[in-house]
Each structure stands twice: as structure tokens, then as C-alpha cells.
Design an enzyme around this catalytic site. Structure first.
Site, PDB file in Angstrom:
ATOM      1  N   GLU A 131      38.703  51.497  40.898  1.00 45.69           N
ATOM      2  CA  GLU A 131      37.771  50.465  39.634  1.00 45.69           C
ATOM      3  C   GLU A 131      36.271  50.795  39.265  1.00 45.69           C
ATOM      4  O   GLU A 131      35.568  50.403  39.465  1.00 45.69           O
ATOM      5  CB  GLU A 131      37.997  48.783  40.553  1.00 45.69           C
ATOM      6  CG  GLU A 131      37.051  48.152  39.265  1.00 45.69           C
ATOM      7  CD  GLU A 131      37.299  46.695  39.382  1.00 45.69           C
ATOM      8  OE1 GLU A 131      36.227  45.882  38.952  1.00 45.69           O
ATOM      9  OE2 GLU A 131      37.722  46.481  40.737  1.00 45.69           O
ATOM     10  N   HIS A 143      29.352  45.874  40.306  1.00 44.06           N
ATOM     11  CA  HIS A 143      28.891  46.984  40.939  1.00 44.06           C
ATOM     12  C   HIS A 143      28.035  47.798  41.140  1.00 44.06           C
ATOM     13  O   HIS A 143      27.386  47.874  39.570  1.00 44.06           O
ATOM     14  CB  HIS A 143      29.827  47.793  39.444  1.00 44.06           C
ATOM     15  CG  HIS A 143      31.659  47.291  39.363  1.00 44.06           C
ATOM     16  ND1 HIS A 143      32.573  48.355  40.234  1.00 44.06           N
ATOM     17  CD2 HIS A 143      32.155  46.463  39.662  1.00 44.06           C
ATOM     18  CE1 HIS A 143      33.842  48.169  40.189  1.00 44.06           C
ATOM     19  NE2 HIS A 143      33.643  46.843  39.678  1.00 44.06           N
ATOM     20  N   ASP A 277      41.785  40.655  43.477  1.00 43.24           N
ATOM     21  CA  ASP A 277      40.540  40.836  43.561  1.00 43.24           C
ATOM     22  C   ASP A 277      38.996  40.563  44.818  1.00 43.24           C
ATOM     23  O   ASP A 277      38.596  40.015  45.154  1.00 43.24           O
ATOM     24  CB  ASP A 277      39.405  41.080  42.116  1.00 43.24           C
ATOM     25  CG  ASP A 277      38.053  41.010  42.416  1.00 43.24           C
ATOM     26  OD1 ASP A 277      38.273  42.308  42.550  1.00 43.24           O
ATOM     27  OD2 ASP A 277      36.668  40.468  41.536  1.00 43.24           O
ATOM     28  N   GLY A 312      33.790  39.843  43.404  1.00 43.76           N
ATOM     29  CA  GLY A 312      35.109  39.396  44.095  1.00 43.76           C
ATOM     30  C   GLY A 312      35.456  38.116  44.227  1.00 43.76           C
ATOM     31  O   GLY A 312      35.229  37.076  43.708  1.00 43.76           O
TER      32      GLY A 312
END
Length: 383
Positions: A131, A143, A277, A312
Site C-alpha cells: 500500500e 502514511h 485494515d 488502520g
């Protein structure tokens, strides 16, 4: 050769529909077929599971970690096995451990370990999901923006190599940061290109789909929304039949009303399927952990950075099934297919359906999708 075993349960889900008064017959770890109870041969061994639902093992295509470990921190095949086992115990018998945006060195390490894990037959391991790091910084989510970058020739070579040595490889990219030619080359090598963490227009997403992208990563989250003058990636995910889309069904990442609308609107043959996730906390009771040097807090069913950004999800697939059926009014058969048949078809693996000749990977649900038993290749998980 061992004798055939008939698993009897109140209901049996074959990947498409529920059956009653029917047994699943397994021999040598493989599905032999579904047989009406009245037609079972007299000499077949029988295991009566009682009430509930016997279904194919669940499949999760977005699993960042488990058992207290993130995939990026794995240093051995045993570490990957540890992540897989945390999900196996929750009924997920097939998964693609997922590496979120990281350094080139870590990506190469994970690809190497993944190839070794497949060669050594790690239970549950069905490939990798990368990802990032080729995402749009404006939709980065949790991220690390300093690690997001363009795709190089070296990256392409790694992905093509990995696709040739893994059962499946998913790569999430933002269509505005990767060229159609790069997508075409990846898809031509059987890489499953997924669109995500993107601010792309509908037109850009359609171009990516026509180049070979086949999936969308965690629908609604970290992507351009559906607006009345610009449908964005959400609009493309729902309108383009070539795209399937993962959905986090925890009621936090996506409102149940939005889930209902999406499920009604999705154009086929692509489907919406379930993902968790999940992070490293799965299978543990930790209240916080670290991701790339940043602390992730586990509170009230959510995982967030200190600033409140979702990082997540704190849910497993059985809980996702319970949420869909209990809060979104999704029929049981539809929900189960979203966690079995549909993700298997996304990655083109012979999983997720109780079809003759396929591995007898099974899960027994009771009482609102509580897991009562798990089998891998016909063997109980504890064996």
C-alpha cells in the site's frame, strides 16, 4: 488415503448461498462436495457441529499486522507466520499481509520474506499487498509523507519480480502519481493494481482502470469524494464495473448509511468486499503501539495518531460480518460472500468457495458470527 469426513451444521455456506440439511464432505484435506444429509453414505465419518454456519475460511486483502507485529517490522518468515496466525485464529484462513508506505530497503526486505513464506507454506499466507509508497501526499492518511515518492525503474523491476514468485501481489497507487503505461505494465504481469490515497478526478481513475487497475483500496477513506460536479475516486469505484473495492465495515471509517448507498450503487461485475485494515494490535490486548516512530492509540474501537487521524482499524472480519448484518441490513449470504468469494476473485485465487477439489479451509460461526472452530486443509487450527 484417509476416509471421507462429513461436517454437519445447521447451515452451510458454499460461497454463494446457504444450505440446510446438507453436509460438507472432505477427504484428504480437500472439499469433495455438498451432500444432502439423507444421501450420506453409511461408512462416512461424521462430525456434528450443531447450530450456526459452516463457511469457507475468510479472506482479508488488507492486513498491516497482527500478533503485536507490523509487517514492516518483520525480520523473518516466522514473523510473517506470527502475523498470519493472529488472523487464522479469528477465522481468516487466507490473507495478504500489507506493507504501508516505507523505505525501498524495507520494501525489498518484505518482498524477500514474502517469497520465502510462500515457498515454505506459511499457513494463511496468500501474497502481499504493498500500500504505497506511490501515493498522493494530499490524501496520505496515516502514511509518512516523507516516504511517499514516484515509482522508479527499480521499483517496477521489484514488483515484476515479486509478481512472478508470489501467489498474488496487490500494489496500491494513486493514479495521478503513476502513469497509465506503468499501470499497464504492472497489470500485464498479473499485479493487482489498486487505486487509493488519491485526490484523482473521475477521468483520471477511468484512465487508470482502462490501463488495467482492477481495485480500490478502503472505499471512501483517503480519496477524492463523490461530488455533484466531480465524482472523484469514490464515484469511479461505484460506477466502473471493472473496479472492485475494499470496505472497512467498523462504523468508524464509513457511516452505515454510506455503506448502504455504496452497496446499492455498485456497478458490476466488480464488487465491494470486506477488509479489516488491521494493525499489529490484532490478537493482543495492547492499548498503544508505534508505527514508523509515531504512537498509535487504541481507544473505543479506533486506532488514531495523536492528532486524531485514523491509523488502520481495530476490527476483525467476523466482527465486520456482525456489523454488516446487524447495522447495515446486509443479508447474511451477501455479507459472507463479501469476506470469502469476492476477495478470492479479486486476486484470482482458488479460495472462498466450497467447490470440489479446493482446500478445505473452513470456519464455524455461532451466535452473531462468533468463531467456534477453524480448519486449514481439513485440519483443526490447533492441530
Amino acid at each position: 488415503m484417509t476416509a471421507a469426513t462429513a461436517y454437519q451444521c445447521e447451515q452451510v455456506f458454499d460461497g454463494n448461498r446457504l444450505h440446510r440439511d446438507t453436509s460438507l464432505v472432505v477427504k484428504d484435506g480437500l472439499v469433495q462436495g455438498l451432500v444432502p444429509n439423507a444421501q450420506l453414505e453409511a461408512d462416512v465419518d461424521r462430525i456434528d457441529l450443531g447450530g450456526g454456519i459452516l463457511a469457507p475460511g475468510l479472506i482479508d486483502l488488507q492486513v498491516n499486522g497482527g500478533g503485536g507485529l507490523m509487517l514492516g517490522d518483520a525480520e523473518s518468515v516466522e514473523d510473517i507466520a506470527r502475523i498470519c496466525h493472529a488472523h487464522l485464529s479469528l477465522g481468516t484462513t487466507a490473507l495478504t499481509p500489507t506493507l504501508i508506505t516505507d523505505t525501498p530497503e524495507t520494501t525489498r526486505k518484505v518482498v524477500k520474506l514474502g517469497i520465502e513464506a510462500w515457498a515454505r507454506g506459511v499457513r494463511g499466507f496468500q501474497g502481499l499487498h504493498l500500500e504505497g509508497p506511490h501515493l498522493f501526499k494530499g490524501r496520505k492518511g496515516a502514511h509518512d509523507p516523507d516516504l511517499i515518492r514516484s515509482m522508479t525503474d527499480e521499483d517496477m523491476e521489484l514488483y515484476l519480480y515479486a509478481a512472478g514468485h508470489l501467489p498474488s501481489l496487490i500494489v496500491t497507487i494513486a493514479p495521478e502519481t503513476v502513469t497509465p503505461d506503468q499501470i499497464r505494465r504492472l497489470a500485464g504481469a498479473c499485479v493487482h493494481v489498486s487505486l487509493g490515497h488519491s485526490g484523482a478526478s473521475y477521468a483520471e481513475c477511468k484512465t487508470a482502470s482502462e490501463a488495467g487497475a482492477s481495485c480500490v483500496t478502503h472505499l471512501f477513506n483517503a480519496m477524492s469524494p463523490l461530488q455533484h460536479r466531480e465524482p472523484g475516486l469514490v464515484g469511479a469505484a461505484l460506477d466502473l464495473g471493472a473496479l472492485s473495492a475494499g470496505l472497512i465495515a467498523d462504523g468508524v471509517h464509513v457511516d452505515p448509511v454510506a455503506m448502504k448507498i455504496a452497496l446499492k450503487a455498485k456497478e458490476g461485475p466488480g464488487r465491494i468486499f470486506l477488509v479489516t485494515d488491521a494493525m499489529s494490535q490484532t490478537g493482543t490486548d495492547v492499548t498503544s503501539f508505534h508505527l514508523g516512530g509515531r504512537e498509535i492509540f487504541r481507544r473505543n474501537g479506533t486506532l488514531t495518531l495523536a492528532d486524531g487521524t485514523l491509523a488502520g482499524a481495530d476490527i476483525d472480519l467476523p466482527s465486520s460480518l456482525a456489523y454488516l448484518t446487524g447495522n447495515v441490513d446486509v443479508p447474511v449470504e451477501t455479507a459472507l460472500a463479501m469476506a470469502t468469494r469476492d476477495p478470492a476473485e479479486v486476486i484470482g485465487r482458488p479460495l472462498g468457495q466450497l467447490v470440489e477439489g479446493r482446500s478445505a479451509d473452513l470456519v464455524h460461526f455461532v451466535d452473531d458470527f462468533s468463531v467456534a472452530g477453524v480448519w486449514v486443509k481439513g485440519h483443526p487450527l490447533s492441530a
